[in-house]
Design a protein around this motif. Structure first.
Motif, mmCIF file in Angstrom:
data_model
loop_
_atom_site.group_PDB
_atom_site.id
_atom_site.type_symbol
_atom_site.label_atom_id
_atom_site.label_comp_id
_atom_site.label_asym_id
_atom_site.label_seq_id
_atom_site.Cartn_x
_atom_site.Cartn_y
_atom_site.Cartn_z
ATOM 1 N N LYS A 75 0.843 -1.200 0.000
ATOM 2 C CA LYS A 75 0.000 0.000 0.000
ATOM 3 C C LYS A 75 0.874 1.244 0.000
ATOM 4 O O LYS A 75 2.073 1.167 0.297
ATOM 5 N N GLU A 119 -14.762 6.402 -3.097
ATOM 6 C CA GLU A 119 -13.550 6.588 -2.290
ATOM 7 C C GLU A 119 -13.259 8.079 -2.088
ATOM 8 O O GLU A 119 -12.863 8.500 -1.010
ATOM 9 N N GLU A 130 -8.441 6.078 4.882
ATOM 10 C CA GLU A 130 -7.940 4.823 4.314
ATOM 11 C C GLU A 130 -8.760 4.530 3.054
ATOM 12 O O GLU A 130 -9.990 4.610 3.074
ATOM 13 N N LEU A 131 -8.070 4.209 1.963
ATOM 14 C CA LEU A 131 -8.746 4.121 0.662
ATOM 15 C C LEU A 131 -8.427 2.809 -0.041
ATOM 16 O O LEU A 131 -7.393 2.197 0.212
ATOM 17 N N MET A 132 -9.293 2.455 -0.974
ATOM 18 C CA MET A 132 -9.131 1.201 -1.721
ATOM 19 C C MET A 132 -9.020 1.502 -3.217
ATOM 20 O O MET A 132 -9.907 2.161 -3.773
ATOM 21 N N SER A 133 -7.953 1.031 -3.854
ATOM 22 C CA SER A 133 -7.816 1.218 -5.302
ATOM 23 C C SER A 133 -8.744 0.268 -6.037
ATOM 24 O O SER A 133 -8.974 -0.851 -5.571
ATOM 25 N N SER A 134 -9.243 0.706 -7.196
ATOM 26 C CA SER A 134 -10.011 -0.237 -8.027
ATOM 27 C C SER A 134 -9.264 -0.427 -9.349
ATOM 28 O O SER A 134 -8.350 -1.231 -9.415
ATOM 29 N N SER A 164 -7.138 4.522 -9.220
ATOM 30 C CA SER A 164 -6.132 4.451 -8.163
ATOM 31 C C SER A 164 -5.237 5.679 -8.151
ATOM 32 O O SER A 164 -4.922 6.222 -7.091
ATOM 33 N N THR A 193 -3.971 6.174 3.594
ATOM 34 C CA THR A 193 -3.436 4.871 3.175
ATOM 35 C C THR A 193 -4.201 4.447 1.930
ATOM 36 O O THR A 193 -5.432 4.471 1.916
ATOM 37 N N ILE A 194 -3.465 4.066 0.890
ATOM 38 C CA ILE A 194 -4.131 3.602 -0.334
ATOM 39 C C ILE A 194 -3.798 2.125 -0.519
ATOM 40 O O ILE A 194 -2.639 1.758 -0.724
ATOM 41 N N ASN A 195 -4.828 1.301 -0.408
ATOM 42 C CA ASN A 195 -4.645 -0.156 -0.498
ATOM 43 C C ASN A 195 -4.719 -0.644 -1.942
ATOM 44 O O ASN A 195 -5.195 0.063 -2.818
ATOM 45 N N ARG A 196 -4.265 -1.880 -2.135
ATOM 46 C CA ARG A 196 -4.325 -2.550 -3.449
ATOM 47 C C ARG A 196 -3.630 -1.766 -4.565
ATOM 48 O O ARG A 196 -4.199 -1.562 -5.642
#
Ligand code: EPZ
Length: 420
Positions: free
Chosen positions: A3, A340, A367-371, A376, A391-394
């Protein structure tokens, strides 16, 4: 899973150099199947999708030799050619479908996986199949695979794409190079990456020319000759960095990119208040104190505003003074980043394929999630101007198409690190 941690707000300042274009390199690599002799491709971006395409070529029997920094590749043919493009490779990278036209044209057969669905839209390949069928390809679909063959060489003909498609145009150009006779392609996509593919094929002796704005004439030849070619620089990476500079009120010199290719994007950035100076292979952009809004920005085929920059411009317009709107006309589900961005404080309403953006957002870290890839990078941009630590996940989505993004951003003043 890796991340990014981004501590904002940051101001972008300095100089960066643009890498090779992913979306130009992919069809160029696929088309090397047409060649019998050695081909050298330079200025490859070091991104995951290129590795996937290289693995696909290896699985089909190409011999691959990289230079030390993996930006130059020498591709030669082994004796045994394979014809099977597996689901495991094509599923992760839809551009894998581009080997279909090359295999059928050069070797008269192929078993290529259908790519399947995708987060940003259904993305069928019917235009690819219809066009190749007109050139003489026969096919059946069995268990998710396109079993394609032709008894003789493909035969040149007249084809009109019912809708403009980048991939279908590329697959058909590649297939028509070695077909018997002349192919006329109407209503072609004319993205710069397509021009780069054409220039590459012409460097190997292909006879391709525009005889109208969206009409191509391809005179089939017997074989292509050995060549060496340098891939164009990435216009979406360039656009992304231009947005980053503008968004942060920063000051950035972007090297190694021809500004003429992104006239539309640069004029939009001027409209929102950026100051832009261009030189031969350089863009110097400084962001305004106050970003102006834009109304009814519409994604459309080149030379119009690209869908691949829609998410990044949405972040920019969240920070603009007043309301803006964006219409997504290429893909039916390309607003994955919106939910997001709302978590960071954005006020965006979606009605069908239109996004209404309130503006004046004070992004607060989250806290974030990439697609997908571009969604992203939009999250990274928003995190750069958000207060606090996001925080950017994936982030494997980002690694598919942006070379070394955290190092490039760090170099120009962004507090970003990759953690496991
Ligand atoms: C290319 O995808 C790019 N990919 C995409 O980049 C880009 O977003 C897109 O062109 C549009 O510019 C590569 O170059 C590898 P299309 P492609 O065929 O070729 C529909 C990125 O982030 N369609 O022009 O798949 C399709 O569903 C990516 O780097 C059919 O219906 O795009 C879409 O709605 C993502 N049938 C529209 O046409 C078909 O047979 C345009 O798609 C083909 C397409």
């Amino acid at each position: 899973m890796e991340k990014f941690i981004v501590k904002g707000p940051c101001k972008i300042k300095g100089e960066i150099s643009i890498s090779g274009s992913k979306n130009a390199a992919l069809p160029i690599l696929a088309s090397t199947i047409l060649f019998e002799k050695e081909v050298i491709i330079k200025n490859l971006p070091r991104v995951k999708d290129i590795d996937t395409m290289i693995n696909l070529l290896k699985s089909l029997g190409s011999e691959i030799k990289f230079n030390k920094d993996r930006k130059i590749v020498k591709i030669t043919k082994k004796k045994k050619q394979n014809f099977f493009a597996s689901y495991s490779l094509v599923r992760t990278m839809r551009a894998g479908i581009l080997v279909l036209g090359a295999l059928v044209s050069k070797h008269q057969k192929s078993i290529t996986s259908l790519p399947g669905g995708c987060l940003i839209g259904a993305r069928p390949v019917n235009y690819h199949l219809n066009a190749l069928k007109k050139l003489g390809m026969k096919y059946d679909i069995k268990k998710g695979y396109i079993h394609a063959y032709t008894k003789e060489k493909l035969k040149g003909t007249k084809i009109r794409f019912s809708k403009i498609s980048v991939g279908a145009t590329e697959n058909t150009i590649i297939a028509a190079c070695l077909a018997n006779g002349i192919t006329l392609l109407r209503n072609c996509a004319i993205e710069p990456e397509i021009i780069d593919l054409i220039n590459f094929l012409k460097s190997g002796g292909a006879k391709i020319k525009f005889i109208g704005k969206r009409t191509l004439k391809i005179e089939g030849i017997k074989s292509l000759k050995s060549t060496s070619y340098s891939v164009m620089s990435d216009r979406i990476e360039t656009g992304t960095f231009c947005v980053a500079a503008c968004l942060t009120g920063g000051n950035l010199k972007i090297n190694n990119f021809d500004p003429k290719i992104i006239k539309t994007e640069l004029s939009l950035l001027k409209k929102v208040g950026a100051k832009i100076k261009v030189a031969k292979k350089q863009i110097h952009i400084s962001g305004p104190k106050k970003i102006k809004n834009l109304n009814n920005l519409v994604t459309k085929e080149y030379p119009n505003f690209p869908t691949d920059l829609q998410a990044q411009f949405m972040v920019l317009l969240c920070k603009a003074k007043g309301k803006s709107s964006i219409t997504e006309s290429i893909f039916e589900n390309r607003f994955m980043h919106v939910a997001e961005l709302r978590r960071l404080g954005a006020e965006i309403i979606i009605k069908k394929n239109k996004a209404f953006i309130s503006g004046d957002t004070n992004f607060q870290a989250a806290e974030l999630m990439s697609s997908d890839l571009r969604a992203s990078v939009a999250l990274v941009l928003a995190a750069i101007v958000a207060r606090g630590s996001s925080t950017i996940n994936r982030i494997y989505h980002l690694d598919r198409g942006y070379e070394n993004i955290e190092n490039k951003l760090r170099k120009v003043g962004v507090n970003i690190r990759r953690v496991n």
